[in-house]
Design a protein around this motif. Sequence first.
Motif, PDB file in Angstrom:
ATOM      1  N   ASN A   9       0.823  -1.206   0.000  1.00 23.07           N
ATOM      2  CA  ASN A   9       0.000   0.000   0.000  1.00 23.07           C
ATOM      3  C   ASN A   9       0.860   1.261   0.000  1.00 23.07           C
ATOM      4  OD1 ASN A   9      -2.476   1.462   0.302  1.00 23.07           O
ATOM      5  ND2 ASN A   9      -1.857   1.823   2.404  1.00 23.07           N
ATOM      6  N   THR A  10       1.835   1.290   0.899  1.00 27.64           N
ATOM      7  CA  THR A  10       2.699   2.465   1.008  1.00 27.64           C
ATOM      8  C   THR A  10       3.434   2.733  -0.297  1.00 27.64           C
ATOM      9  OG1 THR A  10       3.009   2.031   3.331  1.00 27.64           O
ATOM     10  CG2 THR A  10       4.635   3.437   2.284  1.00 27.64           C
ATOM     11  N   LEU A  11       3.954   1.671  -0.903  1.00 24.41           N
ATOM     12  CA  LEU A  11       4.750   1.870  -2.114  1.00 24.41           C
ATOM     13  C   LEU A  11       3.864   2.264  -3.296  1.00 24.41           C
ATOM     14  CD1 LEU A  11       7.471  -0.916  -1.890  1.00 24.41           C
ATOM     15  CD2 LEU A  11       7.670   1.511  -1.416  1.00 24.41           C
ATOM     16  N   VAL A  12       2.664   1.704  -3.360  1.00 21.79           N
ATOM     17  CA  VAL A  12       1.762   2.094  -4.452  1.00 21.79           C
ATOM     18  C   VAL A  12       1.391   3.571  -4.306  1.00 21.79           C
ATOM     19  CG1 VAL A  12      -0.535   1.748  -5.407  1.00 21.79           C
ATOM     20  CG2 VAL A  12       0.892  -0.215  -4.918  1.00 21.79           C
ATOM     21  N   MET A  13       1.155   3.968  -3.048  1.00 21.38           N
ATOM     22  CA  MET A  13       0.899   5.388  -2.782  1.00 21.38           C
ATOM     23  C   MET A  13       2.092   6.229  -3.212  1.00 21.38           C
ATOM     24  SD  MET A  13      -1.972   6.162  -1.094  1.00 21.38           S
ATOM     25  CE  MET A  13      -1.594   7.467   0.065  1.00 21.38           C
ATOM     26  N   ALA A  14       3.272   5.758  -2.875  1.00 22.27           N
ATOM     27  CA  ALA A  14       4.491   6.505  -3.199  1.00 22.27           C
ATOM     28  C   ALA A  14       4.635   6.657  -4.707  1.00 22.27           C
ATOM     29  CB  ALA A  14       5.706   5.790  -2.614  1.00 22.27           C
ATOM     30  N   ILE A  15       4.243   5.621  -5.453  1.00 20.21           N
ATOM     31  CA  ILE A  15       4.345   5.713  -6.909  1.00 20.21           C
ATOM     32  C   ILE A  15       3.427   6.806  -7.421  1.00 20.21           C
ATOM     33  CG2 ILE A  15       3.843   4.525  -9.078  1.00 20.21           C
ATOM     34  CD1 ILE A  15       4.660   1.953  -7.691  1.00 20.21           C
ATOM     35  N   LEU A  16       2.201   6.843  -6.896  1.00 24.13           N
ATOM     36  CA  LEU A  16       1.261   7.867  -7.334  1.00 24.13           C
ATOM     37  C   LEU A  16       1.811   9.253  -7.029  1.00 24.13           C
ATOM     38  CD1 LEU A  16      -2.173   6.319  -6.326  1.00 24.13           C
ATOM     39  CD2 LEU A  16      -1.120   6.472  -8.594  1.00 24.13           C
ATOM     40  N   GLU A  17       2.362   9.388  -5.826  1.00 20.20           N
ATOM     41  CA  GLU A  17       2.872  10.682  -5.403  1.00 20.20           C
ATOM     42  C   GLU A  17       4.113  11.085  -6.188  1.00 20.20           C
ATOM     43  OE1 GLU A  17       3.894  11.032  -1.231  1.00 20.20           O
ATOM     44  OE2 GLU A  17       1.739  10.932  -0.852  1.00 20.20           O
ATOM     45  N   ARG A  18       4.954  10.108  -6.447  1.00 18.14           N
ATOM     46  CA  ARG A  18       6.256  10.433  -7.045  1.00 18.14           C
ATOM     47  C   ARG A  18       6.274  10.130  -8.540  1.00 18.14           C
ATOM     48  NH1 ARG A  18       9.184   7.465  -2.715  1.00 18.14           N
ATOM     49  NH2 ARG A  18      10.404   6.562  -4.393  1.00 18.14           N
ATOM     50  N   ARG A  19       5.085  10.083  -9.116  1.00 18.33           N
ATOM     51  CA  ARG A  19       4.973   9.795 -10.537  1.00 18.33           C
ATOM     52  C   ARG A  19       5.839  10.708 -11.370  1.00 18.33           C
ATOM     53  NH1 ARG A  19      -0.696   7.957 -12.931  1.00 18.33           N
ATOM     54  NH2 ARG A  19       0.047   8.204 -15.040  1.00 18.33           N
ATOM     55  N   ARG A  20       5.743  11.990 -11.064  1.00 20.08           N
ATOM     56  CA  ARG A  20       6.486  12.982 -11.827  1.00 20.08           C
ATOM     57  C   ARG A  20       7.995  12.758 -11.673  1.00 20.08           C
ATOM     58  NH1 ARG A  20       5.073  17.433 -14.413  1.00 20.08           N
ATOM     59  NH2 ARG A  20       6.845  18.763 -14.886  1.00 20.08           N
ATOM     60  N   GLU A  21       8.382  12.476 -10.427  1.00 18.27           N
ATOM     61  CA  GLU A  21       9.794  12.224 -10.143  1.00 18.27           C
ATOM     62  C   GLU A  21      10.308  11.020 -10.943  1.00 18.27           C
ATOM     63  OE1 GLU A  21      10.647  12.302  -5.903  1.00 18.27           O
ATOM     64  OE2 GLU A  21      12.157  10.760  -6.257  1.00 18.27           O
ATOM     65  N   ILE A  22       9.479   9.990 -11.011  1.00 13.15           N
ATOM     66  CA  ILE A  22       9.864   8.809 -11.789  1.00 13.15           C
ATOM     67  C   ILE A  22      10.009   9.196 -13.259  1.00 13.15           C
ATOM     68  CG2 ILE A  22       9.135   6.505 -12.541  1.00 13.15           C
ATOM     69  CD1 ILE A  22       7.578   6.355  -9.826  1.00 13.15           C
ATOM     70  N   GLY A  23       9.058  10.024 -13.749  1.00 11.61           N
ATOM     71  CA  GLY A  23       9.127  10.501 -15.131  1.00 11.61           C
ATOM     72  C   GLY A  23      10.407  11.281 -15.390  1.00 11.61           C
ATOM     73  N   ILE A  24      10.778  12.147 -14.442  1.00  7.96           N
ATOM     74  CA  ILE A  24      12.005  12.935 -14.597  1.00  7.96           C
ATOM     75  C   ILE A  24      13.213  12.002 -14.672  1.00  7.96           C
ATOM     76  CG2 ILE A  24      13.539  14.580 -13.469  1.00  7.96           C
ATOM     77  CD1 ILE A  24      11.006  15.803 -12.154  1.00  7.96           C
ATOM     78  N   MET A  25      13.260  11.051 -13.728  1.00  8.74           N
ATOM     79  CA  MET A  25      14.407  10.148 -13.691  1.00  8.74           C
ATOM     80  C   MET A  25      14.534   9.390 -15.005  1.00  8.74           C
ATOM     81  SD  MET A  25      14.923   8.836  -9.830  1.00  8.74           S
ATOM     82  CE  MET A  25      13.441   7.933  -9.554  1.00  8.74           C
ATOM     83  N   LYS A  26      13.390   8.959 -15.538  1.00  6.85           N
ATOM     84  CA  LYS A  26      13.442   8.225 -16.801  1.00  6.85           C
ATOM     85  C   LYS A  26      13.855   9.154 -17.941  1.00  6.85           C
ATOM     86  CE  LYS A  26      10.921   4.142 -16.457  1.00  6.85           C
ATOM     87  NZ  LYS A  26      10.001   3.291 -17.194  1.00  6.85           N
ATOM     88  N   ALA A  27      13.367  10.399 -17.912  1.00  8.28           N
ATOM     89  CA  ALA A  27      13.691  11.334 -18.982  1.00  8.28           C
ATOM     90  C   ALA A  27      15.183  11.644 -19.016  1.00  8.28           C
ATOM     91  CB  ALA A  27      12.887  12.616 -18.806  1.00  8.28           C
ATOM     92  N   ILE A  28      15.820  11.660 -17.834  1.00  8.41           N
ATOM     93  CA  ILE A  28      17.247  11.973 -17.840  1.00  8.41           C
ATOM     94  C   ILE A  28      18.105  10.715 -17.895  1.00  8.41           C
ATOM     95  CG2 ILE A  28      16.927  14.174 -16.666  1.00  8.41           C
ATOM     96  CD1 ILE A  28      17.949  12.851 -14.122  1.00  8.41           C
TER      97      ILE A  28
END
Lengths: 467, 252
Positions: free
Chosen positions: A351-370
């Motif tokens: 639950n916590t990690l799925v929540m974290a993914i939703l919250e940090r979606r943009r951050e994940i996108g940035i990391m992938k973009a760079i």
Amino acid sequence: MKLPDLTELALRNLRESVLRNSLTTIGISVGVASLVAMLSLGIGLQQLASRHLEKSGLFDTVIVTSRRDLRHNGREQNNSEPAPSESPTLDEAARAKMEHLPNVLEAYPDIRFITELRFEDKPHLTMVSALPESMKNNDAFEGMAGQFFTSTNADEAILQKSFAAELMGKDSKRGIDQYKAADFSSLLGKQITMRYAQRQAGAPVPETQDEKDVDELMDVPATAYSVVSREQKLTIVGIADLDPESMRGPTRGKVFLPLGLAESLHVMQPTDLRAIASSSSNQPTYSSISVRVKDPKQVESVENAIKKMGFNAFSILDATRSLRQFFAVLDLFLGIFGSLALAVASIGIVNTLVMAILERRREIGIMKAIGASDGDVRKLFFAEAGAMGILGGIAGVALGWTIGHVINFGTNIYLKRQALPPEHFWAVPWWLVGAAVAFAFVVSLVSGLYPAGRAARLDPVQALRYE
Amino acid sequence: MNSSSGSVGTERTAIRTHEVRRHYTMGQSVIRAVDGVSLEIAAGEFVALLGSSGSGKSSLLNLLAGLDRPTSGGVIVQGRELSKLSREELAHYRLHVVGMVFQSFNLIGSMTVAENVELPLRFAEVERSRRDTLALEALERVGLRARHDHRPSELSGGEQQRAALARALINRPQILLADEPTGNLDSRTGTEIMNLIREFNQQLGMTVVMVTHERVLAEKYAQRMIFLADGKLVDEQIVASAAAPGLEGRQP
Ligand SMILES: Nc1ncnc2c1ncn2[C@@H]1O[C@H](COP(=O)(O)OP(=O)(O)OP(=O)(O)O)[C@@H](O)[C@H]1O
Ligand SMILES: [Mg+2]
């Protein structure tokens, strides 16, 4: 990404939403604590049981009897084993042979008989048994008053606390445990007279009855020996602080003599009847021999070697096998119940990690973009799950340990009120500490499997559009 | 810094697209964000992508960056067909070949400026000590060395965009893709950023593709302007005032 980087980033991310991650970690630690508490209880109870059994001195002892004595139990015997009549006699030669078996410390005959002891002109009928010198170091003589025999041939006796109480006219029925061995130290140095029946080799008389009848009648046949009544003066040198009710093999008697002295007295023992009747020589035969083994682990192999020699062998291991099975099942059940809490906690991780993914979606996108690969993102979430698992595991072990000690402490207060000795039924072995943390780590990694995979598959363009 | 290697091969093709399409299916309707664009960008060139809102500029840039895959057609960067690359290889391409700058900076708020800048080096598994020097060097270049320990939220918009620029360049990419890098900035700080980008283009010979909707900006800095409308390439113009790459190192 490398492991130190992963760990650093994971811990940083955990700190970012510290409340939620702490709650999840506490959930894990409660799960681990319940697992540790349950298993510690199981292990502790098992250790408590085996401690009590080990104290009996029987854990490393094999009791050997002759097959001839058990002839009437023939149906229980394995057919492949030598027939009773072919079985060798349990005599000095057999004892020496057993003593030379590998891993055997010593083999000594069990001499035990009921006889009359006179103390201050009052007769007391009791069980007397002989002790080898090696018993001096046995736990059974912990806390005795006085000392052990000066030599194996000394005219000395050690009394059990309950018999000492009887001699002093104290009521031993009402809880012998309220007395200490030291309470009877006034008996030390006093004389006690033992009256006993001595067997002596006599002129052989032709045997008229067949063996079967002898066994069944349990009668003294008019054969190879006669019985003479004797007396022996003994000096009381020690009072053993033993629980007379517990099963303690050679220490089952109430009065103990040194083995050498007991052997030289040639006291008639109940089992002599059959042994003598079937023996062709005048050599004394033993009703049973105790074989002490170096290590309880080797008891089984020694037991088998003795059985091959044609004797019956019995050890406490046989008796505790079902006990150990019981504890294995108990541990399994306690472990399952303990794991249930951890399973619930693992849902918390998901639950916590799925929540974290939703919250940090943009951050994940940035990391992938760079330039972060799917693997980098996956590993990062795994590292977060793993870090929560390890932290929760360590906290959980500490919590479980504390809970266990508090319960043990509380129980001992209760036991003390009931005038019972304190017990240590709680054990957290090091392997359990390691295994619990490792288990929490593995469980959290498994819980991280789905969230990490989901984060890794996130489409960077979509993730960057997300505000 | 190596200032001449890229500028020599002006005629070498850095990016080529062939009838590239990116269609989004929204239920019944199909949105043709990029609809058959064929273009060629030479190595070391500074190109501006222009068009009204919704014309497909960002969508095209994402295709060039390997962030998105085309519905059809091909994107060839330095001879590599992007659609043939695996996800892993695309990540490697984004890490080492292109650098991205966004309109909204896209710095990670929980990290300091220096950590943001060195993040690509972590993915590239560069050693920590080397990472620190490289990050500080990059921040030095954009004039942010003194602020390396601050969080992005403590910086002004212009400073944040400079940090993002430093991050995009830390792995020394041959191509810089910038999606409206001055869109959120006032004109003065916008000029600052543009000068920096031109510096990299001219001194390092870096190919620059910049999305903008400000024609003035494009005319001032780019060598060529490409106009998009409804996902199609509608016009191309060589900017007369702009000097050939590498020939003019002086800033206005
Ligand atoms: N992920 C998506 N799903 C559906 N439609 C999309 C998606 N991304 C872009 N579009 C659509 O594609 C079209 C082009 O979008 P794009 O973002 O490329 O435009 P743009 O030229 O960058 O506009 P702007 O100048 O406003 O940034 C728009 O109509 C947009 O709604
Ligand atoms: Mg756009």
